[in-house]
Scaffold this motif. Sequence first.
Motif: not given
Length: 423
Positions: A120-121, A152-155, A258-261
């Motif tokens: 997970s991101i 960015a950190n929220s994902g 784009a999953l995981g990104g």
Amino acid sequence: MAIFECDIPPRTIEETGLSESFLIGLTAKVINEIGTMTPADIAGIIKLPKLVCRQVIDLMVKQNLVESQGLETQDIKSDIRYSLTDAGRRWAAEAMLASAYIGPAPVTFESFCLQVKRQSIANEEVHRSELDRALSHLVIPPELVPQLGPAANSGRSALLYGEPGNGKTSIAEALGRCFQDTIFLPYAMVVGNQIIRFYDETLHEPAVLPEDAPRYDQRWVPCRRPVVVAGGELTLDKLDLSFEEKSRFYEAPMHLKALGGVFILDDFGRQVSPPQEFLNRWIVPLEKNVDYMSLHTGKTFAIPFDQLVVFSSNMMPDELGDGAALRRIYFKIQVPSPTREEYLRIFSEACDRTGIQYRPDVVEPFFRQHYENEGIVTSGAHPGFLLQHVKAICRYMDRPIELTTDVMEIAWKNVAKSKRRGA
């Protein structure tokens, strides 16, 4: 930088999660397409270990679907080559009718969902130094950076909005470059006996693993976290699985790739469908981290929605959707137009890139006349645009390529500009 765990290579047909008949059909299609092959040749295409491919070949020999064509070389330790029998060619033809997919064996949907959860991101933290490095090529207000880091950190999701040409897309792409982890993406997966192709060499960037990295199932591709950009061409139907009638397999939509990104919806509000309809489509994914896909068979299934979604728009938030939809966008960040100092710095750096000498005695009066006196909104895209026109004008006039007031005024006529509100 982390490398996430991935499934180990299967040792038996059962451990692949795929049925014997499915693997026989895929192998028959491969041999029918290429011709006489060894188990090692087959393994290189369907990405299963040679040991498993030999097990499939043994089953096909017992069912009289393939026959031996002797050793590959004169070395008695070399592989045996196999070709299809008439029965094998009929099996391949029937398999092609079910699906014309030929390539790496798919992973199971259960394995796919587990892998998405593992990598997970939200498991990767972006720090200030990494963000500064990713944004170092841009001229942006320093007060903007503390807003971008938490997004960015929220994902989860973020909206970058403001006047056109001020770097919203570049900022969104830079956020994607902050992530350094290596994740694993499947070539394809199978859902309800239907194949969905996932890995896309035009969108995914393979990563090189260290020599001491653990062995992994070759049906997965080690990649950097993807950064996928869709613009005004995106339509609502492109957010669903794409079924190819002739080939009879599916292609995953861009936002799932784009999953995981990071998935960037650029020029949000410029699509054919109103932005409210896109937000309505994504209310559940943005809120619950799960999306729903449908097969042509009528089967509907839930799929993880694990990515940072960045909307980039020239419109104000209240022009994009109602309060219920906008609540699902966790961060709303205004990207301001450049100040005078920022604009002059952008212009100077653009001159360095294009090889044109920067002349403050020309640019500063130009800025004062058009942006300050006439009330034109500054744009970070204007300097580069002006310089391209300066080069074209000077070449046409058979003059040295340089900044002069008269050439800048001609170039200015081609700039798309807007007045400051209230100016």
